[in-house]
Design a protein around this motif. Structure first.
Motif, PDB file in Angstrom:
ATOM      1  N   LYS A  56      45.927  39.346  32.553  1.00  0.00           N
ATOM      2  CA  LYS A  56      46.402  39.040  33.900  1.00  0.00           C
ATOM      3  C   LYS A  56      45.716  39.999  34.859  1.00  0.00           C
ATOM      4  N   GLY A 135      43.984  36.350  44.944  1.00  0.00           N
ATOM      5  CA  GLY A 135      44.815  35.585  44.032  1.00  0.00           C
ATOM      6  C   GLY A 135      45.016  36.334  42.726  1.00  0.00           C
ATOM      7  N   THR A 136      45.836  35.778  41.861  1.00  0.00           N
ATOM      8  CA  THR A 136      46.135  36.372  40.560  1.00  0.00           C
ATOM      9  C   THR A 136      45.666  35.441  39.450  1.00  0.00           C
ATOM     10  N   ASP A 140      47.490  33.299  30.300  1.00  0.00           N
ATOM     11  CA  ASP A 140      48.672  32.526  29.903  1.00  0.00           C
ATOM     12  C   ASP A 140      48.498  31.836  28.553  1.00  0.00           C
ATOM     13  N   THR A 152      45.089  26.630  29.501  1.00  0.00           N
ATOM     14  CA  THR A 152      46.167  27.031  30.417  1.00  0.00           C
ATOM     15  C   THR A 152      45.756  28.139  31.374  1.00  0.00           C
ATOM     16  N   ARG A 154      44.592  30.046  34.471  1.00  0.00           N
ATOM     17  CA  ARG A 154      44.675  29.492  35.826  1.00  0.00           C
ATOM     18  C   ARG A 154      44.766  30.619  36.855  1.00  0.00           C
ATOM     19  N   TRP A 155      44.693  30.218  38.129  1.00  0.00           N
ATOM     20  CA  TRP A 155      44.921  31.106  39.262  1.00  0.00           C
ATOM     21  C   TRP A 155      46.220  30.722  39.945  1.00  0.00           C
ATOM     22  N   GLU A 156      46.924  31.720  40.452  1.00  0.00           N
ATOM     23  CA  GLU A 156      48.156  31.455  41.167  1.00  0.00           C
ATOM     24  C   GLU A 156      48.307  32.450  42.313  1.00  0.00           C
ATOM     25  N   GLY A 157      49.194  32.125  43.240  1.00  0.00           N
ATOM     26  CA  GLY A 157      49.469  33.029  44.364  1.00  0.00           C
ATOM     27  C   GLY A 157      48.295  33.234  45.300  1.00  0.00           C
ATOM     28  N   GLN A 158      47.419  32.213  45.443  1.00  0.00           N
ATOM     29  CA  GLN A 158      46.263  32.371  46.335  1.00  0.00           C
ATOM     30  C   GLN A 158      46.720  32.545  47.780  1.00  0.00           C
ATOM     31  N   GLN A 189      40.706  26.905  44.076  1.00  0.00           N
ATOM     32  CA  GLN A 189      41.799  26.568  44.999  1.00  0.00           C
ATOM     33  C   GLN A 189      41.691  25.123  45.432  1.00  0.00           C
ATOM     34  N   GLU A 230      39.411  20.082  45.104  1.00  0.00           N
ATOM     35  CA  GLU A 230      39.596  21.498  44.785  1.00  0.00           C
ATOM     36  C   GLU A 230      38.380  22.050  44.074  1.00  0.00           C
TER      37      GLU A 230
END
Length: 267
Positions: A56, A135-136, A140, A152, A154-158, A189, A230
């Protein structure tokens, strides 16, 4: 076997490898080690590893200056090693690691729809607008075992929308497709940011009349206007801008850096 420390690996190869034990203690003669890594070792953000979930990187940040950006890589896990192997890395004894691109690669090519006199169409500057630059990344993993799927990740919290300069150099556009500006390495994104803003490409160029006067022109494209919605990690997107004297054509297509190729309608 010959062992390199994590610090030696970081200094010599530019990536960081945390070691996690599997099945038994690595301090015993019959112990096994599982390896994973990311590159570069000094990537922005805060990197942590979980034995089950994997890598992470919180608050990773891409530089607004495209010339200072870098390719963020993460490896597949190499499981349950009991000794060094040469394998495909035949220049040294060590553990083979397969790396994946965590970012998306974007670059632009310009071309005219037909031959015009030299200097008729000149690209002057180009910008990507409303691009999330923080982003984070989360690997996962499902179980932390050898049967795990890597789909699985991925990027999240962009967040952190910015205007990015692709290029600001005057360049004559000809009937031969030529890259313009710098390649962007960006956080994957969606182009529609919750209906508030959309990622767009703004193109500033001139058309020279027969009397030598220049007409300043501006064209703006919403990147989701041609079906691609995207940027996906591990893909290269090539936006092909075709300049005609009445418009720019923008017609994206995508392939796998895994390579992705995008084309725009004519200018």
């Amino acid at each position: 076997m010959q062992v390199q420390t994590m610090r030696q690996l970081e200094q010599e190869h530019g990536f960081h490898i945390p070691l996690t034990s599997a099945n038994s203690s690595p301090t015993t003669k019959n112990g096994k080690l599982t390896f994973s890594a990311y590159s570069p070792a000094d990537a922005t953000g805060t990197a942590t590893f979980d034995v089950v979930k994997g890598l992470k990187i919180a608050n990773f940040n891409v530089d607004s200056d495209l010339t200072k950006q870098y390719d963020l890589l993460y490896s597949n896990r190499t499981y349950n090693k009991t000794n060094s192997t040469s394998g495909s890395n035949n220049t040294y004894d060590g553990v083979d690691l397969t790396f994946n691109h965590a970012l998306s690669s974007i670059h632009v090519k310009v071309v005219t729809d037909k031959e015009y006199p030299a200097g008729t169409v000149n690209e002057r500057s180009m910008y990507l607008e409303n691009v999330w630059c923080t982003g984070t990344f989360v690997e996962d993993l499902a179980t932390g075992t050898e049967t795990v799927s890597y789909s699985t990740a991925r990027w999240e919290g962009q967040s952190d929308e910015r205007l990015l300069e692709v290029g600001k150099t005057e360049q004559s556009v000809t009937a031969t497709a030529t890259k313009y500006g710098n390649t962007a390495l960006l956080i994957p994104q969606k182009f529609d940011h919750s209906g508030v803003h959309k990622v767009t490409l703004t193109v500033n160029y001139t058309i020279t009349n027969g009397d030598g006067t220049n007409l300043d022109q501006v064209a703006k494209f919403a990147l989701d206007s041609q079906g691609v919605k995207e940027w996906i990690k591990g893909y290269r997107y090539t936006y092909n801008l075709t300049f005609a004297l009445d418009q720019i054509y923008f017609a994206p297509t995508v392939e796998e850096w895994k390579d992705a190729s995008l084309s725009f309608p004519a200018i």
